[in-house]
Design a protein around this motif. Sequence first.
Motif, PDB file in Angstrom:
ATOM      1  N   LYS A  92      -0.603  63.596  69.665  1.00  0.00           N
ATOM      2  CA  LYS A  92      -0.536  62.646  68.550  1.00  0.00           C
ATOM      3  C   LYS A  92       0.633  62.975  67.629  1.00  0.00           C
ATOM      4  CE  LYS A  92      -5.517  61.698  68.477  1.00  0.00           C
ATOM      5  NZ  LYS A  92      -6.787  61.912  67.722  1.00  0.00           N
ATOM      6  N   MET A  93       0.832  64.266  67.364  1.00  0.00           N
ATOM      7  CA  MET A  93       1.929  64.670  66.494  1.00  0.00           C
ATOM      8  C   MET A  93       3.279  64.401  67.147  1.00  0.00           C
ATOM      9  SD  MET A  93       2.314  65.807  63.486  1.00  0.00           S
ATOM     10  CE  MET A  93       3.779  66.204  62.545  1.00  0.00           C
ATOM     11  N   SER A  94       3.349  64.543  68.465  1.00  0.00           N
ATOM     12  CA  SER A  94       4.590  64.261  69.194  1.00  0.00           C
ATOM     13  C   SER A  94       4.948  62.780  69.088  1.00  0.00           C
ATOM     14  CB  SER A  94       4.446  64.659  70.664  1.00  0.00           C
ATOM     15  OG  SER A  94       4.205  66.042  70.790  1.00  0.00           O
ATOM     16  N   LEU A  95       3.935  61.921  69.214  1.00  0.00           N
ATOM     17  CA  LEU A  95       4.171  60.482  69.084  1.00  0.00           C
ATOM     18  C   LEU A  95       4.653  60.135  67.682  1.00  0.00           C
ATOM     19  CD1 LEU A  95       4.035  57.608  70.185  1.00  0.00           C
ATOM     20  CD2 LEU A  95       1.595  57.562  69.567  1.00  0.00           C
ATOM     21  N   LEU A  96       4.021  60.730  66.683  1.00  0.00           N
ATOM     22  CA  LEU A  96       4.430  60.491  65.301  1.00  0.00           C
ATOM     23  C   LEU A  96       5.853  60.988  65.058  1.00  0.00           C
ATOM     24  CD1 LEU A  96       3.564  59.453  62.538  1.00  0.00           C
ATOM     25  CD2 LEU A  96       2.625  61.722  62.041  1.00  0.00           C
ATOM     26  N   THR A  97       6.193  62.152  65.623  1.00  0.00           N
ATOM     27  CA  THR A  97       7.543  62.700  65.485  1.00  0.00           C
ATOM     28  C   THR A  97       8.569  61.795  66.149  1.00  0.00           C
ATOM     29  OG1 THR A  97       6.641  64.955  65.471  1.00  0.00           O
ATOM     30  CG2 THR A  97       9.000  64.718  65.925  1.00  0.00           C
ATOM     31  N   LEU A  98       8.211  61.219  67.282  1.00  0.00           N
ATOM     32  CA  LEU A  98       9.101  60.303  67.981  1.00  0.00           C
ATOM     33  C   LEU A  98       9.421  59.087  67.116  1.00  0.00           C
ATOM     34  CD1 LEU A  98      10.487  59.756  70.758  1.00  0.00           C
ATOM     35  CD2 LEU A  98       8.421  58.499  71.394  1.00  0.00           C
ATOM     36  N   ILE A  99       8.401  58.544  66.468  1.00  0.00           N
ATOM     37  CA  ILE A  99       8.602  57.392  65.579  1.00  0.00           C
ATOM     38  C   ILE A  99       9.459  57.779  64.375  1.00  0.00           C
ATOM     39  CG2 ILE A  99       7.430  55.729  64.088  1.00  0.00           C
ATOM     40  CD1 ILE A  99       5.056  55.867  66.031  1.00  0.00           C
ATOM     41  N   VAL A 100       9.187  58.961  63.810  1.00  0.00           N
ATOM     42  CA  VAL A 100       9.959  59.440  62.660  1.00  0.00           C
ATOM     43  C   VAL A 100      11.424  59.624  63.035  1.00  0.00           C
ATOM     44  CG1 VAL A 100      10.361  61.471  61.197  1.00  0.00           C
ATOM     45  CG2 VAL A 100       8.058  60.504  61.403  1.00  0.00           C
ATOM     46  N   GLU A 101      11.673  60.185  64.206  1.00  0.00           N
ATOM     47  CA  GLU A 101      13.059  60.387  64.622  1.00  0.00           C
ATOM     48  C   GLU A 101      13.767  59.045  64.841  1.00  0.00           C
ATOM     49  OE1 GLU A 101      15.799  62.979  67.686  1.00  0.00           O
ATOM     50  OE2 GLU A 101      13.623  63.102  67.842  1.00  0.00           O
ATOM     51  N   GLY A 102      13.054  58.088  65.417  1.00  0.00           N
ATOM     52  CA  GLY A 102      13.626  56.760  65.585  1.00  0.00           C
ATOM     53  C   GLY A 102      13.942  56.123  64.241  1.00  0.00           C
ATOM     54  N   TYR A 103      13.043  56.321  63.276  1.00  0.00           N
ATOM     55  CA  TYR A 103      13.271  55.771  61.938  1.00  0.00           C
ATOM     56  C   TYR A 103      14.481  56.423  61.268  1.00  0.00           C
ATOM     57  CZ  TYR A 103      12.711  54.825  56.986  1.00  0.00           C
ATOM     58  OH  TYR A 103      12.933  54.471  55.683  1.00  0.00           O
ATOM     59  N   CYS A 104      14.613  57.739  61.417  1.00  0.00           N
ATOM     60  CA  CYS A 104      15.756  58.445  60.826  1.00  0.00           C
ATOM     61  C   CYS A 104      17.073  57.949  61.418  1.00  0.00           C
ATOM     62  CB  CYS A 104      15.618  59.950  61.037  1.00  0.00           C
ATOM     63  SG  CYS A 104      14.299  60.718  60.064  1.00  0.00           S
ATOM     64  N   ARG A 105      17.091  57.709  62.724  1.00  0.00           N
ATOM     65  CA  ARG A 105      18.297  57.155  63.362  1.00  0.00           C
ATOM     66  C   ARG A 105      18.586  55.764  62.796  1.00  0.00           C
ATOM     67  NH1 ARG A 105      19.218  59.046  69.134  1.00  0.00           N
ATOM     68  NH2 ARG A 105      18.080  61.011  69.326  1.00  0.00           N
ATOM     69  N   TRP A 106      17.542  54.954  62.679  1.00  0.00           N
ATOM     70  CA  TRP A 106      17.706  53.589  62.187  1.00  0.00           C
ATOM     71  C   TRP A 106      18.193  53.578  60.739  1.00  0.00           C
ATOM     72  CZ3 TRP A 106      14.859  51.152  58.247  1.00  0.00           C
ATOM     73  CH2 TRP A 106      15.082  49.761  58.132  1.00  0.00           C
ATOM     74  N   ALA A 107      17.600  54.430  59.893  1.00  0.00           N
ATOM     75  CA  ALA A 107      17.956  54.466  58.475  1.00  0.00           C
ATOM     76  C   ALA A 107      19.370  54.993  58.260  1.00  0.00           C
ATOM     77  CB  ALA A 107      16.961  55.334  57.710  1.00  0.00           C
ATOM     78  N   THR A 108      19.809  55.887  59.156  1.00  0.00           N
ATOM     79  CA  THR A 108      21.129  56.500  58.999  1.00  0.00           C
ATOM     80  C   THR A 108      22.247  55.600  59.490  1.00  0.00           C
ATOM     81  OG1 THR A 108      20.123  58.680  59.281  1.00  0.00           O
ATOM     82  CG2 THR A 108      22.510  58.545  59.502  1.00  0.00           C
ATOM     83  N   PHE A 109      21.996  54.845  60.559  1.00  0.00           N
ATOM     84  CA  PHE A 109      23.071  54.088  61.204  1.00  0.00           C
ATOM     85  C   PHE A 109      22.883  52.576  61.169  1.00  0.00           C
ATOM     86  CE2 PHE A 109      22.936  58.256  63.262  1.00  0.00           C
ATOM     87  CZ  PHE A 109      24.236  58.674  63.044  1.00  0.00           C
ATOM     88  N   GLN A 110      21.913  52.064  60.385  1.00  0.00           N
ATOM     89  CA  GLN A 110      21.720  50.618  60.345  1.00  0.00           C
ATOM     90  C   GLN A 110      22.938  49.942  59.702  1.00  0.00           C
ATOM     91  OE1 GLN A 110      19.022  48.801  57.575  1.00  0.00           O
ATOM     92  NE2 GLN A 110      18.575  50.770  56.599  1.00  0.00           N
ATOM     93  N   THR A 111      23.261  48.776  60.221  1.00  0.00           N
ATOM     94  CA  THR A 111      24.454  48.047  59.766  1.00  0.00           C
ATOM     95  C   THR A 111      24.090  46.758  59.032  1.00  0.00           C
ATOM     96  OG1 THR A 111      24.570  46.944  61.914  1.00  0.00           O
ATOM     97  CG2 THR A 111      25.864  48.962  61.635  1.00  0.00           C
ATOM     98  N   GLY A 112      22.837  46.601  58.683  1.00  0.00           N
ATOM     99  CA  GLY A 112      22.412  45.392  57.988  1.00  0.00           C
ATOM    100  C   GLY A 112      22.118  44.272  58.970  1.00  0.00           C
ATOM    101  N   GLY A 113      22.138  43.042  58.490  1.00  0.00           N
ATOM    102  CA  GLY A 113      21.848  41.907  59.355  1.00  0.00           C
ATOM    103  C   GLY A 113      20.494  41.308  59.034  1.00  0.00           C
ATOM    104  N   GLN A 114      20.103  40.331  59.847  1.00  0.00           N
ATOM    105  CA  GLN A 114      18.821  39.658  59.661  1.00  0.00           C
ATOM    106  C   GLN A 114      17.668  40.609  59.969  1.00  0.00           C
ATOM    107  OE1 GLN A 114      18.545  36.595  58.416  1.00  0.00           O
ATOM    108  NE2 GLN A 114      20.794  36.490  58.244  1.00  0.00           N
ATOM    109  N   PHE A 115      16.470  40.206  59.490  1.00  0.00           N
ATOM    110  CA  PHE A 115      15.299  41.069  59.669  1.00  0.00           C
ATOM    111  C   PHE A 115      15.027  41.343  61.147  1.00  0.00           C
ATOM    112  CE2 PHE A 115      10.737  41.399  60.526  1.00  0.00           C
ATOM    113  CZ  PHE A 115      10.437  42.549  59.802  1.00  0.00           C
TER     114      PHE A 115
END
Length: 241
Positions: A92-115
């Motif tokens: 369960k913690m591994s799954l949560l960590t996977l989501i967190v890492e994906g979010y960190c990538r998204w928050a760091t490199f997002q370029t904007g755009g539509q929802f």
Amino acid sequence: IHFYKREMTKICINCGASVLGKNGEESSKLFDENLYKKTKILKLLPCEKCGTICDRYLEYEGTLILLDLALQNKAAYRHVLINENHTSTILKMSLLTLIVEGYCRWATFQTGGQFFEQEFQFYTNVGEALTSLVVYLLVSIFIILNTSLVRTSVARLILGLLLAYCTRFLKLAALLWVTTDTTFLWSFVDFFFLITSINVAQVLTDQHRLGCGIAMSMAHIAMQINDRSSFVLESSPVPCL
């Protein structure tokens, strides 16, 4: 996936020797089972090799065990990965960590755009994080199986590697507190992940520390190469149709 199909022999968390019963046979319990059945008194077994209590963590709260894991105490890793069954929690913690890492990538490199474009980018980043995890697991297992002897099972080795991967959950804290003066937090999380991976490999294999360090460093390099290739591809995005 059943990581624990049967009760496995317990070990002393201090020296790694197998726990022996009164008759000298390997035991699947860490306490005097006959005494417990008669009096309900839990008497922990001593280690025949080093003379200490085989697993003192049976009397510890989970918070203290987690603290010793963070402090890289090998005894704590032996307790969690060999003497106790924490498979569900680690998965369960591994799954949560996977989501967190994906979010960190998204928050760091997002370029904007539509929802819907941002949502698609988030799912893409989670997929990239999953790919990195798979690369880390495959390279680690391949190197370890070809250079050392696994003391337990491959399934438990995977579980241990996933436990090490959970340290990347700290990326969320790094994302929240990082500034131009604290960018070292990202490197700290990566270093903490590497050290934890080395300790897990030491606990679950017969390899010495240097060998485990080399093996896990190669796995982490492969993971970093995969991440860098993902970032290069992201720099030239293909518009969604």
